[in-house]
Write an enzyme that holds these catalytic residues in place. Structure first.
Site, PDB file in Angstrom:
ATOM      1  N   GLU A   1     107.955 -65.689 -17.999  1.00 38.45           N
ATOM      2  CA  GLU A   1     108.449 -64.681 -16.875  1.00 38.45           C
ATOM      3  C   GLU A   1     109.757 -64.816 -16.435  1.00 38.45           C
ATOM      4  O   GLU A   1     110.261 -65.270 -15.504  1.00 38.45           O
ATOM      5  CB  GLU A   1     107.497 -65.305 -15.545  1.00 38.45           C
ATOM      6  CG  GLU A   1     107.639 -64.287 -14.442  1.00 38.45           C
ATOM      7  CD  GLU A   1     106.811 -64.743 -13.090  1.00 38.45           C
ATOM      8  OE1 GLU A   1     106.665 -65.909 -13.127  1.00 38.45           O
ATOM      9  OE2 GLU A   1     106.740 -63.941 -12.205  1.00 38.45           O
TER      10      GLU A   1
ATOM     11  N   GLN B   1     104.198 -75.637 -10.668  1.00 40.09           N
ATOM     12  CA  GLN B   1     105.100 -74.661 -10.282  1.00 40.09           C
ATOM     13  C   GLN B   1     106.586 -75.075 -10.547  1.00 40.09           C
ATOM     14  O   GLN B   1     107.465 -74.243 -11.140  1.00 40.09           O
ATOM     15  CB  GLN B   1     105.090 -74.370  -8.775  1.00 40.09           C
ATOM     16  CG  GLN B   1     106.415 -73.449  -8.272  1.00 40.09           C
ATOM     17  CD  GLN B   1     106.301 -72.132  -8.627  1.00 40.09           C
ATOM     18  OE1 GLN B   1     105.697 -71.251  -8.662  1.00 40.09           O
ATOM     19  NE2 GLN B   1     107.121 -71.583  -9.878  1.00 40.09           N
TER      20      GLN B   1
ATOM     21  N   HIS C   1     101.804 -69.586 -16.927  1.00 36.70           N
ATOM     22  CA  HIS C   1     102.736 -68.655 -16.594  1.00 36.70           C
ATOM     23  C   HIS C   1     103.811 -68.619 -17.667  1.00 36.70           C
ATOM     24  O   HIS C   1     104.279 -69.649 -18.071  1.00 36.70           O
ATOM     25  CB  HIS C   1     103.360 -69.185 -15.224  1.00 36.70           C
ATOM     26  CG  HIS C   1     102.671 -68.611 -14.099  1.00 36.70           C
ATOM     27  ND1 HIS C   1     101.579 -69.022 -13.675  1.00 36.70           N
ATOM     28  CD2 HIS C   1     103.097 -67.764 -12.962  1.00 36.70           C
ATOM     29  CE1 HIS C   1     101.284 -68.678 -12.669  1.00 36.70           C
ATOM     30  NE2 HIS C   1     102.255 -67.751 -12.103  1.00 36.70           N
TER      31      HIS C   1
ATOM     32  N   HIS D   1      98.447 -66.227  -6.056  1.00 35.91           N
ATOM     33  CA  HIS D   1      98.693 -67.507  -5.725  1.00 35.91           C
ATOM     34  C   HIS D   1      98.173 -67.437  -4.346  1.00 35.91           C
ATOM     35  O   HIS D   1      99.003 -67.197  -3.214  1.00 35.91           O
ATOM     36  CB  HIS D   1     100.112 -67.628  -5.772  1.00 35.91           C
ATOM     37  CG  HIS D   1     101.019 -67.654  -7.187  1.00 35.91           C
ATOM     38  ND1 HIS D   1     101.283 -68.666  -7.742  1.00 35.91           N
ATOM     39  CD2 HIS D   1     100.789 -66.601  -8.062  1.00 35.91           C
ATOM     40  CE1 HIS D   1     101.503 -68.536  -9.023  1.00 35.91           C
ATOM     41  NE2 HIS D   1     101.523 -67.252  -9.239  1.00 35.91           N
TER      42      HIS D   1
ATOM     43  N   ASP E   1      99.469 -61.216  -8.049  1.00 31.00           N
ATOM     44  CA  ASP E   1     100.146 -62.130  -8.099  1.00 31.00           C
ATOM     45  C   ASP E   1     100.571 -62.816  -6.498  1.00 31.00           C
ATOM     46  O   ASP E   1     100.395 -64.181  -6.353  1.00 31.00           O
ATOM     47  CB  ASP E   1     101.760 -61.971  -8.738  1.00 31.00           C
ATOM     48  CG  ASP E   1     102.226 -63.029  -9.371  1.00 31.00           C
ATOM     49  OD1 ASP E   1     101.466 -64.131  -9.455  1.00 31.00           O
ATOM     50  OD2 ASP E   1     103.353 -63.110  -9.741  1.00 31.00           O
TER      51      ASP E   1
ATOM     52  N   HIS F   1      94.764 -62.932 -11.085  1.00 37.61           N
ATOM     53  CA  HIS F   1      95.857 -63.912 -10.961  1.00 37.61           C
ATOM     54  C   HIS F   1      96.611 -63.524  -9.436  1.00 37.61           C
ATOM     55  O   HIS F   1      97.060 -62.569  -9.331  1.00 37.61           O
ATOM     56  CB  HIS F   1      97.077 -63.354 -11.978  1.00 37.61           C
ATOM     57  CG  HIS F   1      98.150 -64.153 -12.344  1.00 37.61           C
ATOM     58  ND1 HIS F   1      98.560 -64.919 -13.250  1.00 37.61           N
ATOM     59  CD2 HIS F   1      98.987 -64.699 -11.352  1.00 37.61           C
ATOM     60  CE1 HIS F   1      99.687 -65.451 -12.687  1.00 37.61           C
ATOM     61  NE2 HIS F   1      99.952 -65.345 -11.771  1.00 37.61           N
TER      62      HIS F   1
HETATM   63  N1  17E Z   1     105.294 -68.697  -9.252  1.00 33.45           N
HETATM   64  C1  17E Z   1     106.112 -68.420 -10.474  1.00 33.45           C
HETATM   65  O1  17E Z   1     106.429 -68.953 -11.068  1.00 33.45           O
HETATM   66  N2  17E Z   1     106.085 -66.960 -10.787  1.00 33.45           N
HETATM   67  C2  17E Z   1     105.368 -66.133  -9.734  1.00 33.45           C
HETATM   68  N3  17E Z   1     105.395 -64.700  -9.949  1.00 33.45           N
HETATM   69  C3  17E Z   1     104.670 -66.452  -8.516  1.00 33.45           C
HETATM   70  C4  17E Z   1     104.916 -67.667  -8.285  1.00 33.45           C
HETATM   71  C5  17E Z   1     104.204 -65.619  -7.452  1.00 33.45           C
HETATM   72 FE   FE2 Z   2     102.231 -65.824 -11.108  1.00 38.67          FE
END
Ligand code: 17E
Ligand code: FE2
Length: 447
Positions: free
Chosen positions: A216, A153, A213, A60, A312, A58
């Site tokens: 988070e 995103q 995702h 980006h 990440d 994982h």
């Molecule tokens: N975008 C997101 O939604 N969450 C993250 N941890 C990263 C990007 C790095």
């Molecule tokens: Fe991520």
């Protein structure tokens, strides 16, 4: 017949010393060291530990090395990170993406990472980063194995009144390997649930994997992992589905977590935690005590659920640090997840190797076994525990039979001792191993 031999190595998870024969980029033979005469090229293993390469499940890559552009993330939150990235996005060009990613890949390769799953933001009408990474994936194939997640995103339904869905599907048509979603970021719970359904529908339509995702956030009411698990279970897709981050699980009450784990065991999905960044992104709205921003890694592992660890970010709007070391990731997980028991700590190494390979569904081409690609690392470590404690470099990184990176080990000398007697002219070589004999020896519950 082998055309390259790696002589005298130990192999992670096996007893003994071996010679490994490589032919046509694949492992052709593994024999007890010194039992065969061979010719051709020889790489001296010197008793080092051979292990499969690190698997980064994982990251980006589209945003690597953009920290501070145009502004730094001062609050340290996920939300400011997304905002800062949205300010950087209009300046993306293919050349910019390829140059940054190439540099980061060199850092990663130098430290032994040869398999990568990268998320690429597709909430960008130009899909510039995606096109750059699709091109790169083909260019590096056979050396570095890259999987691309089409990652919306800014949301599937919340981005430009639903335009996220169209862009997500376009990304799959262009060749992304995995479908993503970000339900906790959508405007409403309903959009979140619908976005997961859309993600699964697209995965079925285009025969792709899923990596969401998921949750988070520190909101204990963010409960999308149950939705992801249910869809995976009902559609029989468990092994093809991953829930990433899931930090809210660290805030769930134990009664709910108990019920949830019953579902997770049945759903058989994979989990990825990102300890370096989530310990810094989460807990930002807490005073004290501050939460750790870490999902229930130890408990998932204990429940027999596949869980692994990712970076990440490397120097981007969400995390301004990092060098791409998977050992740093495992080391941080061991601390934050309190996985300090003998087996627990060694499991943290599995979470950046075998377990991430399982998440990426690449087990057919991963591991030190006859018939598999000759992709491996030689490290100066006794075992997994030692690897995690001392974090030695990968002295040799081999991909498909080619040495693609090399690190000279550091030599440290100390010219002083508290014990009587002068230190010899060369001083003491210090490698942070324990060399002092002791009358009591430790029991060894497996290495
Ligand atoms: N975008 C997101 O939604 N969450 C993250 N941890 C990263 C990007 C790095
Ligand atoms: Fe991520």
């Amino acid at each position: 017949m082998s055309d390259v031999w790696i002589s005298d190595v130990r192999i992670m998870g096996r007893e003994g010393h071996f010679d490994i024969g490589v032919q046509g980029g694949h492992i052709a033979e593994i024999v007890t060291a010194g039992t065969r005469t061979y010719s051709g090229q020889v790489i001296e293993g010197r008793g080092l530990l051979a292990m499969p390469p690190f698997v980064e499940p994982h990251i980006h890559l589209d945003s690597v090395l953009t920290a501070g552009q145009p502004r730094w993330n001062e609050s340290g939150t996920l939300f400011e990170g997304i905002q800062r990235w949205s300010e950087r996005k209009p300046y993306l060009t293919k050349e910019d993406v390829l140059a940054r990613v190439d540099e980061a890949l060199q850092w990663m390769m130098a430290q032994g990472t040869l398999h990568i799953r990268t998320h690429v933001d597709v909430t960008d009408p130009t899909l510039t980063a995606l096109q750059a990474l699709l091109e790169l994936r083909e260019k590096v194939r056979g050396v570095i194995d890259i999987q691309i997640v089409a990652f919306p995103q800014e949301g599937i339904y919340s981005y430009q009144n639903g335009r996220g869905l169209e862009l997500l599907e376009e990304a799959l048509r262009l060749g992304a390997d995995v479908v993503g979603a970000i339900p906790h970021y959508e405007y409403t719970r309903e959009y979140g649930v619908r976005s997961i359904d859309a993600c699964f529908d697209l995965a079925e339509k285009y025969d792709r994997l899923v990596d969401v995702h998921c949750d988070e956030i520190d909101d204990e009411q963010s409960r999308f992992v149950e939705v992801v698990a249910t869809r995976a279970l009902e559609r029989g897709m468990g092994q093809r589905v991953t829930a990433s981050h899931t930090t809210a699980m660290g805030s769930y009450n134990d009664a709910y977590a108990y019920k949830l784990f019953g579902l997770l065991r049945k759903a058989d999905i994979h989990f990825i935690a990102n300890p370096l960044i989530n310990t810094t992104l989460q807990g930002r709205f807490d005073s004290y005590p501050k939460r750790r921003g870490f999902t229930r890694v130890k408990e998932l592992w204990q429940a027999g659920i596949n869980v692994c660890l990712g970076h990440d970010d490397i120097m981007d709007p969400w995390y301004s640090f990092g060098t791409g070391s998977m050992l740093q990731v495992a080391h941080m997980a061991m601390h934050v997840g309190q996985m300090t028991g003998r087996q627990e700590a060694m499991a943290c190494v599995d979470m950046v190797t075998d377990r991430s390979a399982k998440t990426l569904q690449i087990e057919d081409r991963y591991g030190i076994e006859v018939g598999k690609p000759a992709s491996l690392l030689l490290v100066d470590a006794d075992d997994k525990w030692d690897l995690l404690r001392r974090m030695p470099p990968a002295e040799i990184v081999m991909s498909h039979g080619m040495v693609v990176a090399q690190t000279e080990p550091v030599k440290r000398r100390v010219y002083w001792t508290s014990r009587d007697g002068a230190v010899g002219e060369g001083g003491y070589g210090v490698d942070f191993r324990v060399h002092t004999g002791s009358p009591v020896s430790a029991s060894e519950p497996g290495a």
